[in-house]
Design an enzyme around this catalytic site. Structure first.
Site, PDB file in Angstrom:
ATOM      1  N   VAL A   1       0.386  -1.156  -0.067  1.00  0.00           N
ATOM      2  CA  VAL A   1      -0.291   0.551   0.014  1.00  0.00           C
ATOM      3  C   VAL A   1       0.790   1.475   0.180  1.00  0.00           C
ATOM      4  CG1 VAL A   1      -2.025   1.003   1.278  1.00  0.00           C
ATOM      5  CG2 VAL A   1      -1.934  -1.534   0.915  1.00  0.00           C
TER       6      VAL A   1
ATOM      7  N   SER B   1       3.416   1.708  -1.170  1.00  0.00           N
ATOM      8  CA  SER B   1       4.874   2.060  -2.100  1.00  0.00           C
ATOM      9  C   SER B   1       3.589   2.285  -3.612  1.00  0.00           C
ATOM     10  CB  SER B   1       4.433   1.004  -3.240  1.00  0.00           C
ATOM     11  OG  SER B   1       5.664  -0.144  -2.078  1.00  0.00           O
TER      12      SER B   1
ATOM     13  N   ARG C   1      11.714  -0.496   7.958  1.00  0.00           N
ATOM     14  CA  ARG C   1      11.574  -2.112   8.829  1.00  0.00           C
ATOM     15  C   ARG C   1      13.339  -1.908   8.672  1.00  0.00           C
ATOM     16  NH1 ARG C   1       6.697  -4.066   8.130  1.00  0.00           N
ATOM     17  NH2 ARG C   1       5.462  -4.439  10.735  1.00  0.00           N
TER      18      ARG C   1
ATOM     19  N   ASP D   1     -10.701 -10.970  10.760  1.00  0.00           N
ATOM     20  CA  ASP D   1     -10.268  -9.458   9.448  1.00  0.00           C
ATOM     21  C   ASP D   1     -11.423  -8.293   9.703  1.00  0.00           C
ATOM     22  OD1 ASP D   1      -8.794  -7.464   7.184  1.00  0.00           O
ATOM     23  OD2 ASP D   1     -11.137  -8.596   6.421  1.00  0.00           O
TER      24      ASP D   1
ATOM     25  N   LYS E   1     -13.576  -4.799  11.107  1.00  0.00           N
ATOM     26  CA  LYS E   1     -14.452  -3.660  10.482  1.00  0.00           C
ATOM     27  C   LYS E   1     -15.909  -3.986  10.882  1.00  0.00           C
ATOM     28  CE  LYS E   1     -11.439  -5.073   6.063  1.00  0.00           C
ATOM     29  NZ  LYS E   1     -11.245  -5.652   5.260  1.00  0.00           N
TER      30      LYS E   1
END
EC number: 1.1.1.3
Length: 441
Positions: free
Chosen positions: A15, A17, A46, A203, A207
């Site tokens: 994301v 990039s 990192r 996940d 949300k």
């Protein structure tokens, strides 16, 4: 044009990039929309030596000192796309308390401790935007937070995980089992090497907590969400759903209603469910996401699109960057967190739902009467019953038979207790599957 708005980017993976590429490729348009150019002050990563290909950015901007980058006086907006709880929580709290605006895609952190971020934003006077945390590029959170702020939302039902939706869609289309569909999803890049967060519903639960918090003006955390994954969904379940004119989806459901004491409360849950083919969510296939919102004045609303991936998520991130940058130039901030309602979260046992129950029973007289008696003792009404030979074989009495029962709406606790008693009957060889039924069938 005024002085540039300076960004600190935390993370430069898939994301991050894409965020850099969009900032570079759309620099002129973004500057025109904001009224000032956007500049990257630094990028925290990192590992400095990692090959990042042809990323259009000055290599000297990279640093491993994220906290030092955040504390710089020339940083106006912090964009976090690292993920995880720590150290992201400490970084963002530091930025917000210092009055910097924050854009984040970190659903896990928002669901785990969004309160700390909102409190820090209120203390420092900066903006906290997180459109990319739910459903990727789909404009969803801002409509809930702003466009529908004058309405009353009663229910939010969504498909918010692309991996599980791809798997269930493949099972429905091909008749494959869960393992085979997961293998295909992994080969195509839809599933991670460790798919636990997706297939076990973690996940989607994060949300769901974010959606419920916005929809019902109440702080809802991940621990408040009832969660079940899709690993137990079988090809037989999918076939049974088809026979009923349904399909199976992993749904997040957030609803407003009265609790056992008659007080207004909310319930938030994530689990696989059968929904009729006529429901707007039934046709959402592949790795797409969709959220169905039911509001009193606006009526039903549908939000649909790609819910994951570098480019879609980066699009949502950049939309938030534009919004917070405009606010900074104007000397204003977005509306603060709206949690005034402070509604209690109902336990799963009070949630009203329906069950589809498949039983392997002894094929002899009196079985249906005994099974129906169990439902009656728990005050659960039966909607339909379908009986046939075990395994779907040729008709004719054998030792076992399949019994498929769909209930009317009842509290989940009563339905679960019914299934528990059925498991103890000597005439019930096994409870082959239990799935909830949603969507008004």
């Amino acid at each position: 044009m005024t002085s540039p708005v300076r960004l600190a980017l935390l993370g430069c993976g898939t994301v991050g990039s894409e965020v850099v590429r969009l900032l570079h490729g759309q620099a002129a348009d973004l500057a025109a929309r904001i009224g000032a150019p956007l500049e990257i002050a630094g990028i925290a990563v990192r590992r400095l030596g990692r090959d990042r290909g042809d990323l259009p950015v000055d290599p000297t901007l990279f640093t491993t000192d994220a906290l030092g980058l955040i504390k710089r006086d020339d940083v106006d907006v912090v964009v976090e796309v690292v993920g995880g709880i720590e150290p992201a929580r400490g970084w963002l709290v530091e930025a917000l308390r210092a009055g910097k605006s924050v854009v984040t895609a970190n659903k896990a952190l928002l669901a785990e401790d969004g309160a700390a971020l909102h409190d820090a934003a209120a203390e420092g006077g900066g903006d906290l935007y997180y459109e990319a945390s739910v459903a990727g590029a789909i404009p969803l959170l801002r409509p809930l937070r702003e466009s529908l702020h004058g309405d009353r939302i009663n229910r939010v039902t969504g498909i918010v995980n692309g991996t599980t939706n791809f798997i269930l869609s493949a099972m429905d289309a091909t008749g494959a089992g869960f393992a085979e569909a997961l293998e295909e999803a992994t080969e195509l890049g839809y599933a991670e090497a460790d798919p636990t967060a997706d297939v076990e519903g973690f996940d989607a639960a994060a949300k769901a907590a974010i959606l419920a918090s916005l929809a019902f003006h109440t702080r809802v955390g991940a621990a408040d969400v009832h969660r079940e994954g899709i690993t137990e969904v079988t090809a037989a379940d999918v076939a049974s759903a088809k026979a009923m004119g349904c399909t199976i989806k992993l749904l997040c459901i957030a609803a407003r209603g009265a609790d056992a004491a008659g007080r207004e409360a909310v319930s938030v849950r994530v689990h696989p469910a059968m929904i009729p083919l006529g429901h707007p969510l039934a046709s959402v296939g592949d790795a797409f996401n969709a959220v169905f919102v039911e509001a009193e004045a606006a009526g039903p609303l549908m939000f649909y699109g790609r819910g994951a991936g570098g480019a879609p998520t980066a699009s949502a991130v950049l939309g938030d960057v534009v919004a917070v940058s405009r606010n900074r130039l104007a000397g204003v901030r977005s509306p603060s967190e709206s949690a005034y309602a402070d509604l209690p979260v109902r336990p799963m046992g009070e949630a009203l739902t329906r069950y589809h129950i498949s039983l392997d029973v002894a094929d002899r007289p009196g079985v249906l009467e005994a099974v129906a008696g169990v439902f009656a003792r728990h005050d659960v009404s039966i909607a339909t019953v379908r009986q046939g030979p075990a395994g779907g074989g040729a008709a004719g009495r054998g030792e076992d038979a399949d019994l498929v029962i769909v209930t009317h709406v009842a509290p989940d606790a009563a339905l679960a207790a019914t299934v528990g008693e059925l498991r103890g009957l000597d005439i019930v060889r096994s409870v082959a599957s239990v799935l909830r039924v949603e969507g008004g069938l």
